[in-house]
Design a protein around this motif. Structure first.
Motif, PDB file in Angstrom:
ATOM      1  N   ALA A 191       0.850  -1.190   0.000  1.00  0.00           N
ATOM      2  CA  ALA A 191       0.000   0.000   0.000  1.00  0.00           C
ATOM      3  C   ALA A 191       0.885   1.239   0.000  1.00  0.00           C
ATOM      4  O   ALA A 191       1.785   1.365   0.817  1.00  0.00           O
ATOM      5  CB  ALA A 191      -0.902  -0.003   1.229  1.00  0.00           C
ATOM      6  N   PRO A 192       0.663   2.151  -0.938  1.00  0.00           N
ATOM      7  CA  PRO A 192       1.537   3.317  -1.041  1.00  0.00           C
ATOM      8  C   PRO A 192       1.324   4.312   0.093  1.00  0.00           C
ATOM      9  O   PRO A 192       0.223   4.449   0.616  1.00  0.00           O
ATOM     10  CB  PRO A 192       1.150   3.930  -2.382  1.00  0.00           C
ATOM     11  CG  PRO A 192      -0.268   3.514  -2.592  1.00  0.00           C
ATOM     12  CD  PRO A 192      -0.402   2.167  -1.935  1.00  0.00           C
ATOM     13  N   ASP A 193       2.389   4.997   0.452  1.00  0.00           N
ATOM     14  CA  ASP A 193       2.265   6.081   1.418  1.00  0.00           C
ATOM     15  C   ASP A 193       1.816   7.339   0.670  1.00  0.00           C
ATOM     16  O   ASP A 193       1.674   7.334  -0.555  1.00  0.00           O
ATOM     17  CB  ASP A 193       3.587   6.310   2.156  1.00  0.00           C
ATOM     18  CG  ASP A 193       4.751   6.559   1.208  1.00  0.00           C
ATOM     19  OD1 ASP A 193       4.528   7.002   0.061  1.00  0.00           O
ATOM     20  OD2 ASP A 193       5.896   6.313   1.627  1.00  0.00           O
ATOM     21  N   ASN A 194       1.586   8.413   1.383  1.00  0.00           N
ATOM     22  CA  ASN A 194       1.111   9.651   0.746  1.00  0.00           C
ATOM     23  C   ASN A 194       2.083  10.174  -0.301  1.00  0.00           C
ATOM     24  O   ASN A 194       1.669  10.722  -1.313  1.00  0.00           O
ATOM     25  CB  ASN A 194       0.840  10.729   1.801  1.00  0.00           C
ATOM     26  CG  ASN A 194      -0.538  10.588   2.417  1.00  0.00           C
ATOM     27  OD1 ASN A 194      -1.308   9.700   2.067  1.00  0.00           O
ATOM     28  ND2 ASN A 194      -0.842  11.467   3.348  1.00  0.00           N
ATOM     29  N   GLN A 195       3.385  10.005  -0.075  1.00  0.00           N
ATOM     30  CA  GLN A 195       4.379  10.489  -1.042  1.00  0.00           C
ATOM     31  C   GLN A 195       4.280   9.716  -2.353  1.00  0.00           C
ATOM     32  O   GLN A 195       4.279  10.302  -3.434  1.00  0.00           O
ATOM     33  CB  GLN A 195       5.785  10.372  -0.460  1.00  0.00           C
ATOM     34  CG  GLN A 195       6.851  10.899  -1.386  1.00  0.00           C
ATOM     35  CD  GLN A 195       8.237  10.822  -0.755  1.00  0.00           C
ATOM     36  OE1 GLN A 195       8.417  10.431   0.377  1.00  0.00           O
ATOM     37  NE2 GLN A 195       9.239  11.193  -1.534  1.00  0.00           N
ATOM     38  N   THR A 196       4.167   8.389  -2.271  1.00  0.00           N
ATOM     39  CA  THR A 196       4.040   7.570  -3.477  1.00  0.00           C
ATOM     40  C   THR A 196       2.739   7.881  -4.198  1.00  0.00           C
ATOM     41  O   THR A 196       2.710   8.043  -5.418  1.00  0.00           O
ATOM     42  CB  THR A 196       4.104   6.081  -3.117  1.00  0.00           C
ATOM     43  OG1 THR A 196       5.312   5.826  -2.406  1.00  0.00           O
ATOM     44  CG2 THR A 196       4.054   5.210  -4.353  1.00  0.00           C
ATOM     45  N   LEU A 197       1.653   7.970  -3.446  1.00  0.00           N
ATOM     46  CA  LEU A 197       0.359   8.291  -4.039  1.00  0.00           C
ATOM     47  C   LEU A 197       0.388   9.686  -4.650  1.00  0.00           C
ATOM     48  O   LEU A 197      -0.131   9.905  -5.747  1.00  0.00           O
ATOM     49  CB  LEU A 197      -0.745   8.181  -2.985  1.00  0.00           C
ATOM     50  CG  LEU A 197      -2.177   8.195  -3.496  1.00  0.00           C
ATOM     51  CD1 LEU A 197      -2.415   7.105  -4.513  1.00  0.00           C
ATOM     52  CD2 LEU A 197      -3.144   8.057  -2.328  1.00  0.00           C
ATOM     53  N   GLY A 198       1.051  10.632  -3.973  1.00  0.00           N
ATOM     54  CA  GLY A 198       1.191  11.982  -4.526  1.00  0.00           C
ATOM     55  C   GLY A 198       1.946  11.979  -5.839  1.00  0.00           C
ATOM     56  O   GLY A 198       1.614  12.724  -6.762  1.00  0.00           O
ATOM     57  N   GLY A 199       2.964  11.125  -5.956  1.00  0.00           N
ATOM     58  CA  GLY A 199       3.703  10.992  -7.216  1.00  0.00           C
ATOM     59  C   GLY A 199       2.831  10.459  -8.335  1.00  0.00           C
ATOM     60  O   GLY A 199       2.903  10.929  -9.471  1.00  0.00           O
ATOM     61  N   LEU A 200       2.002   9.477  -8.033  1.00  0.00           N
ATOM     62  CA  LEU A 200       1.072   8.946  -9.035  1.00  0.00           C
ATOM     63  C   LEU A 200       0.088  10.029  -9.472  1.00  0.00           C
ATOM     64  O   LEU A 200      -0.228  10.157 -10.653  1.00  0.00           O
ATOM     65  CB  LEU A 200       0.294   7.755  -8.476  1.00  0.00           C
ATOM     66  CG  LEU A 200       1.042   6.443  -8.346  1.00  0.00           C
ATOM     67  CD1 LEU A 200       0.196   5.431  -7.583  1.00  0.00           C
ATOM     68  CD2 LEU A 200       1.432   5.904  -9.707  1.00  0.00           C
ATOM     69  N   ILE A 201      -0.397  10.800  -8.519  1.00  0.00           N
ATOM     70  CA  ILE A 201      -1.349  11.858  -8.842  1.00  0.00           C
ATOM     71  C   ILE A 201      -0.699  12.930  -9.706  1.00  0.00           C
ATOM     72  O   ILE A 201      -1.316  13.458 -10.623  1.00  0.00           O
ATOM     73  CB  ILE A 201      -1.978  12.413  -7.549  1.00  0.00           C
ATOM     74  CG1 ILE A 201      -2.929  11.351  -7.008  1.00  0.00           C
ATOM     75  CG2 ILE A 201      -2.676  13.734  -7.776  1.00  0.00           C
ATOM     76  CD1 ILE A 201      -3.502  11.628  -5.655  1.00  0.00           C
ATOM     77  N   ALA A 202       0.577  13.219  -9.455  1.00  0.00           N
ATOM     78  CA  ALA A 202       1.295  14.175 -10.308  1.00  0.00           C
ATOM     79  C   ALA A 202       1.453  13.619 -11.719  1.00  0.00           C
ATOM     80  O   ALA A 202       1.339  14.355 -12.697  1.00  0.00           O
ATOM     81  CB  ALA A 202       2.660  14.496  -9.704  1.00  0.00           C
ATOM     82  N   ASP A 203       1.687  12.303 -11.835  1.00  0.00           N
ATOM     83  CA  ASP A 203       1.864  11.668 -13.142  1.00  0.00           C
ATOM     84  C   ASP A 203       0.568  11.561 -13.929  1.00  0.00           C
ATOM     85  O   ASP A 203       0.594  11.426 -15.149  1.00  0.00           O
ATOM     86  CB  ASP A 203       2.456  10.262 -12.985  1.00  0.00           C
ATOM     87  CG  ASP A 203       3.892  10.276 -12.498  1.00  0.00           C
ATOM     88  OD1 ASP A 203       4.541  11.347 -12.567  1.00  0.00           O
ATOM     89  OD2 ASP A 203       4.368   9.217 -12.034  1.00  0.00           O
ATOM     90  N   VAL A 204      -0.566  11.609 -13.270  1.00  0.00           N
ATOM     91  CA  VAL A 204      -1.840  11.370 -13.931  1.00  0.00           C
ATOM     92  C   VAL A 204      -2.261  12.533 -14.829  1.00  0.00           C
ATOM     93  O   VAL A 204      -3.188  12.394 -15.626  1.00  0.00           O
ATOM     94  CB  VAL A 204      -2.936  10.995 -12.901  1.00  0.00           C
ATOM     95  CG1 VAL A 204      -3.509  12.237 -12.240  1.00  0.00           C
ATOM     96  CG2 VAL A 204      -4.031  10.171 -13.551  1.00  0.00           C
ATOM     97  N   ALA A 205      -1.573  13.650 -14.776  1.00  0.00           N
ATOM     98  CA  ALA A 205      -1.945  14.801 -15.607  1.00  0.00           C
ATOM     99  C   ALA A 205      -1.937  14.455 -17.099  1.00  0.00           C
ATOM    100  O   ALA A 205      -2.695  15.029 -17.875  1.00  0.00           O
ATOM    101  CB  ALA A 205      -1.007  15.973 -15.334  1.00  0.00           C
ATOM    102  N   ALA A 206      -1.106  13.503 -17.493  1.00  0.00           N
ATOM    103  CA  ALA A 206      -1.034  13.097 -18.896  1.00  0.00           C
ATOM    104  C   ALA A 206      -2.068  12.024 -19.254  1.00  0.00           C
ATOM    105  O   ALA A 206      -2.061  11.510 -20.367  1.00  0.00           O
ATOM    106  CB  ALA A 206       0.371  12.580 -19.207  1.00  0.00           C
ATOM    107  N   TYR A 207      -2.938  11.688 -18.328  1.00  0.00           N
ATOM    108  CA  TYR A 207      -3.918  10.614 -18.526  1.00  0.00           C
ATOM    109  C   TYR A 207      -5.332  11.143 -18.330  1.00  0.00           C
ATOM    110  O   TYR A 207      -5.543  12.232 -17.808  1.00  0.00           O
ATOM    111  CB  TYR A 207      -3.656   9.479 -17.524  1.00  0.00           C
ATOM    112  CG  TYR A 207      -2.344   8.779 -17.755  1.00  0.00           C
ATOM    113  CD1 TYR A 207      -2.271   7.660 -18.575  1.00  0.00           C
ATOM    114  CD2 TYR A 207      -1.175   9.251 -17.168  1.00  0.00           C
ATOM    115  CE1 TYR A 207      -1.060   7.024 -18.800  1.00  0.00           C
ATOM    116  CE2 TYR A 207       0.036   8.609 -17.383  1.00  0.00           C
ATOM    117  CZ  TYR A 207       0.084   7.502 -18.200  1.00  0.00           C
ATOM    118  OH  TYR A 207       1.278   6.877 -18.420  1.00  0.00           O
ATOM    119  N   ASP A 208      -6.297  10.324 -18.718  1.00  0.00           N
ATOM    120  CA  ASP A 208      -7.700  10.674 -18.513  1.00  0.00           C
ATOM    121  C   ASP A 208      -8.178  10.330 -17.111  1.00  0.00           C
ATOM    122  O   ASP A 208      -9.132  10.933 -16.611  1.00  0.00           O
ATOM    123  CB  ASP A 208      -8.586   9.960 -19.536  1.00  0.00           C
ATOM    124  CG  ASP A 208      -8.295  10.441 -20.952  1.00  0.00           C
ATOM    125  OD1 ASP A 208      -8.290  11.669 -21.167  1.00  0.00           O
ATOM    126  OD2 ASP A 208      -8.049   9.590 -21.837  1.00  0.00           O
TER     127      ASP A 208
END
Length: 188
Positions: free
Chosen positions: A34-51
């Motif tokens: 299970a990701p911590d907030n930092q890992t999840l925050g990184g995924l959320i930053a990466d999602v800008a290029a996705y729908d």
């Protein structure tokens, strides 16, 4: 659609076989736990290029404070499940087994050498092997049975139900089996 999919490593064999059938372009990211907030925050930053961002493991990946999710500019979609085992069994069967063993069940998936625990390892009373007959995953029930015996746990098998995972990958999120957050939540 172009989707970013975050999933735990035990789901990888299922996803590798199911992703080619999706009508969408899905880029998977596999995480060991299970990701911590930092890992999840990184995924959320990466999602800008996705729908959208798909969190395959369900609510186990939601941060208690909701911090990274609240700031997401794209929809975050997750099945209403507790864990990878719940996703692969279906929520109703998972809850039934969880209640039957008072939460003392751990799970073993094909190509995953370590059991998955919903509670402390010491609380485990039995090991459930999630068998697969539809994707061609290897039958590792004998190794799972040996692991159960080695730990003094009872053993049983259940067949995986991949329908919820298939709906997640197909984009069929319009039922009460899924939650959405971020941009999708704001539009709802």
């Amino acid at each position: 659609m172009k989707l970013l999919l975050a999933a735990s490593a035990p789901l990888r064999p299922y996803l590798e076989r199911m992703l080619p059938a999706s009508p969408h372009r899905i880029d998977p990211v596999y995480l060991p736990a299970a990701p911590d907030n930092q890992t999840l925050g990184g995924l959320i930053a990466d999602v800008a290029a996705y729908d959208a961002l798909l969190l395959a493991d369900g609510e186990v990946w939601l941060p208690e404070d909701g911090a990274p999710i609240a700031s997401c500019a794209r929809p975050i979609i997750l099945p209403r499940v507790h864990s990878a085992a719940s996703l692969l069994l279906g929520p109703a069967r998972y809850r039934r087994l969880f209640r039957r063993f008072d939460g003392g069940v751990c799970w073993r998936l094909p190509l995953c050498t370590e059991p998955l625990f919903d509670s402390a390892r010491g609380d485990c009373m039995c090991l459930c092997y999630l068998a697969d007959t539809s994707l061609g995953l290897p039958d590792e029930s004998l190794a799972a049975r040996a692991a159960a015996q080695e730990n003094g746990w009872d053993f049983f098998e259940e067949e995986s139900d991949l329908s919820l995972l298939a709906r997640l990958l197909a984009g069929a999120w319009d039922s009460d089996a899924f939650d959405s957050f971020g941009a999708a939540h704001d539009r709802a």
